[in-house]
Scaffold this motif. Structure first.
Motif, PDB file in Angstrom:
ATOM      1  N   PRO A 167       0.847  -1.199   0.000  1.00 50.97           N
ATOM      2  CA  PRO A 167       0.000   0.000   0.000  1.00 50.97           C
ATOM      3  C   PRO A 167       0.881   1.247   0.000  1.00 50.97           C
ATOM      4  N   LEU A 168       0.712   2.090  -1.003  1.00 47.16           N
ATOM      5  CA  LEU A 168       1.516   3.299  -1.119  1.00 47.16           C
ATOM      6  C   LEU A 168       0.801   4.534  -0.582  1.00 47.16           C
ATOM      7  N   LYS A 169      -0.526   4.481  -0.513  1.00 46.35           N
ATOM      8  CA  LYS A 169      -1.275   5.634  -0.027  1.00 46.35           C
ATOM      9  C   LYS A 169      -2.649   5.168   0.431  1.00 46.35           C
ATOM     10  N   ARG A 170      -3.143   5.822   1.482  1.00 50.17           N
ATOM     11  CA  ARG A 170      -4.496   5.529   1.977  1.00 50.17           C
ATOM     12  C   ARG A 170      -5.190   6.847   2.266  1.00 50.17           C
ATOM     13  N   GLU A 171      -6.405   6.988   1.769  1.00 55.95           N
ATOM     14  CA  GLU A 171      -7.219   8.177   2.050  1.00 55.95           C
ATOM     15  C   GLU A 171      -8.547   7.746   2.644  1.00 55.95           C
ATOM     16  N   GLU A 172      -8.999   8.498   3.622  1.00 56.44           N
ATOM     17  CA  GLU A 172     -10.328   8.303   4.193  1.00 56.44           C
ATOM     18  C   GLU A 172     -11.251   9.313   3.523  1.00 56.44           C
ATOM     19  N   VAL A 173     -12.412   8.860   3.091  1.00 62.60           N
ATOM     20  CA  VAL A 173     -13.382   9.731   2.430  1.00 62.60           C
ATOM     21  C   VAL A 173     -14.580   9.884   3.348  1.00 62.60           C
ATOM     22  N   VAL A 174     -14.889  11.124   3.683  1.00 62.66           N
ATOM     23  CA  VAL A 174     -16.005  11.411   4.577  1.00 62.66           C
ATOM     24  C   VAL A 174     -17.053  12.182   3.794  1.00 62.66           C
ATOM     25  N   HIS A 175     -18.280  11.667   3.773  1.00 58.16           N
ATOM     26  CA  HIS A 175     -19.372  12.345   3.065  1.00 58.16           C
ATOM     27  C   HIS A 175     -20.127  13.212   4.063  1.00 58.16           C
ATOM     28  N   LEU A 176     -20.033  14.515   3.848  1.00 58.00           N
ATOM     29  CA  LEU A 176     -20.656  15.476   4.748  1.00 58.00           C
ATOM     30  C   LEU A 176     -21.845  16.139   4.064  1.00 58.00           C
ATOM     31  N   VAL A 177     -22.645  16.820   4.827  1.00 59.02           N
ATOM     32  CA  VAL A 177     -23.801  17.523   4.279  1.00 59.02           C
ATOM     33  C   VAL A 177     -23.360  18.529   3.221  1.00 59.02           C
ATOM     34  N   HIS A 178     -22.225  19.182   3.451  1.00 64.90           N
ATOM     35  CA  HIS A 178     -21.746  20.243   2.561  1.00 64.90           C
ATOM     36  C   HIS A 178     -20.811  19.726   1.470  1.00 64.90           C
ATOM     37  N   GLY A 179     -20.651  18.421   1.335  1.00 61.69           N
ATOM     38  CA  GLY A 179     -19.775  17.874   0.295  1.00 61.69           C
ATOM     39  C   GLY A 179     -18.879  16.780   0.848  1.00 61.69           C
ATOM     40  N   THR A 180     -17.996  16.307   0.001  1.00 62.68           N
ATOM     41  CA  THR A 180     -17.114  15.197   0.359  1.00 62.68           C
ATOM     42  C   THR A 180     -15.766  15.740   0.787  1.00 62.68           C
ATOM     43  N   ASP A 181     -15.238  15.164   1.864  1.00 60.83           N
ATOM     44  CA  ASP A 181     -13.930  15.551   2.383  1.00 60.83           C
ATOM     45  C   ASP A 181     -13.007  14.350   2.280  1.00 60.83           C
ATOM     46  N   ARG A 182     -11.883  14.492   1.548  1.00 55.77           N
ATOM     47  CA  ARG A 182     -10.899  13.421   1.439  1.00 55.77           C
ATOM     48  C   ARG A 182      -9.691  13.790   2.264  1.00 55.77           C
ATOM     49  N   GLN A 183      -9.303  12.898   3.157  1.00 58.50           N
ATOM     50  CA  GLN A 183      -8.174  13.150   4.043  1.00 58.50           C
ATOM     51  C   GLN A 183      -7.154  12.041   3.866  1.00 58.50           C
ATOM     52  N   THR A 184      -5.921  12.418   3.547  1.00 57.67           N
ATOM     53  CA  THR A 184      -4.866  11.419   3.411  1.00 57.67           C
ATOM     54  C   THR A 184      -4.475  10.930   4.786  1.00 57.67           C
ATOM     55  N   ALA A 185      -4.677   9.640   5.029  1.00 55.86           N
ATOM     56  CA  ALA A 185      -4.300   9.058   6.310  1.00 55.86           C
ATOM     57  C   ALA A 185      -2.788   8.920   6.385  1.00 55.86           C
ATOM     58  N   TRP A 186      -2.183   8.467   5.296  1.00 51.03           N
ATOM     59  CA  TRP A 186      -0.722   8.365   5.184  1.00 51.03           C
ATOM     60  C   TRP A 186      -0.362   8.034   3.747  1.00 51.03           C
ATOM     61  N   GLU A 187       0.898   8.248   3.421  1.00 49.55           N
ATOM     62  CA  GLU A 187       1.412   7.825   2.124  1.00 49.55           C
ATOM     63  C   GLU A 187       2.884   7.490   2.258  1.00 49.55           C
ATOM     64  N   VAL A 188       3.355   6.593   1.400  1.00 51.58           N
ATOM     65  CA  VAL A 188       4.740   6.163   1.420  1.00 51.58           C
ATOM     66  C   VAL A 188       5.606   7.220   0.736  1.00 51.58           C
ATOM     67  N   GLN A 189       6.705   7.571   1.394  1.00 49.56           N
ATOM     68  CA  GLN A 189       7.657   8.501   0.770  1.00 49.56           C
ATOM     69  C   GLN A 189       8.795   7.757   0.079  1.00 49.56           C
ATOM     70  N   SER A 190       9.210   6.615   0.657  1.00 49.78           N
ATOM     71  CA  SER A 190      10.284   5.850   0.023  1.00 49.78           C
ATOM     72  C   SER A 190      10.127   4.371   0.327  1.00 49.78           C
TER      73      SER A 190
END
Length: 196
Positions: A167-190
Motif C-alpha cells: 500500500p503506497l497511499k491511503r485516504e479516508e473519504v467522509v461524506h458530509l452535508v456540505h460535500g465530500t472531504d478526502r483526508q490522506t491518512a498516510w502515504e509512502v515517501q520511500s
C-alpha cells in the motif's frame, strides 16, 4: 522478490493500451522491504504467513500485523470467508470498473459493519520521494452498516503498488452535508530494501 534483496523493487509489465487492466498475476507478499511514511513511521514487510501465503505480514514499532493480500483486514486478518477472499482477488485482477460485494464476519451481534464493497477505480502512478514513480491499482473500499441504516457507511481509497501490492497511499473519504472531504491518512515517501 529476489530483486528486493538485490537492492531494487520489481517493476510490473505495462498494461494494455488504455491502462484499464487489472493485475495479470497477484504478486507474492513482499519481503525484505522497508517503507517510510510521510508520518515518519517505518514499516517493514516480512513476507507471508507460513501457513497462508495470501496473508502478508508487516512490522510496525516492533509489532507484526496481518493483511490479506497486503492491505485487507486492518492488521488483524485471520481466516476470512471464501466469498471475501474471492471478491478481493476478482477486483484486483479485473479491469477498471470491476466491483464486488460480500458480507463481513461480525464478531458480535452489535458490530457496526455488516458488508463491504470493493471497486477497481483506476491505474494511476504515484511519485515517491527522489522522483521514483510507481504504478498502482486504485481501489475503493466501502463498509456498510445494517440494511435498515443506509446512512452508516465508511469509504477508504487504497493505492496499491502493482508489482508488490505494497500500500503506497491511503485516504479516508467522509461524506458530509456540505460535500465530500478526502483526508490522506498516510502515504509512502520511500521504499528501500531492508539493510543487511
Amino acid at each position: 522478490l529476489a530483486a528486493c534483496q538485490a537492492g531494487s523493487l520489481p517493476t510490473p509489465p505495462r498494461p494494455p493500451a488504455g491502462g484499464v487492466a487489472g493485475l495479470a498475476v497477484i504478486p507474492p507478499c513482499p519481503s525484505g522491504v522497508t517503507a517510510t511514511l510521510n508520518t515518519g513511521m517505518t514499516v517493514v514487510f516480512e513476507g507471508a504467513e507460513p501457513h497462508d501465503p495470501a496473508v502478508c505480514l508487516r512490522r510496525i514499532n516492533g509489532r507484526t500485523y496481518r493483511y490479506f493480500l497486503g492491505f485487507w483486514g486492518d492488521g488483524r486478518f485471520h481466516e476470512g470467508t471464501d466469498a471475501e477472499r474471492a471478491a478481493i482477488r476478482r477486483v484486483l485482477t479485473g479491469p477498471v470498473g470491476t466491483t464486488a460485494d460480500f458480507p463481513l464476519r461480525r464478531p458480535t451481534r452489535l458490530s457496526l459493519w455488516h458488508a463491504a464493497t470493493i471497486s477497481h477505480l483506476g491505474n494511476p502512478s504515484l511519485r515517491l520521494d527522489h522522483h521514483v514513480e510507481r504504478r498502482t491499482i486504485l481501489l475503493r473500499v466501502e463498509r456498510h452498516g445494517p440494511p435498515d441504516r443506509p446512512d452508516v457507511a465508511t469509504e477508504t481509497l487504497w493505492w496499491l503498488d502493482r508489482a508488490t501490492l505494497i500500500p503506497l497511499k491511503r485516504e479516508e473519504v467522509v461524506h458530509l452535508v456540505h460535500g465530500t472531504d478526502r483526508q490522506t491518512a498516510w502515504e509512502v515517501q520511500s521504499l528501500l530494501p531492508v539493510p543487511g
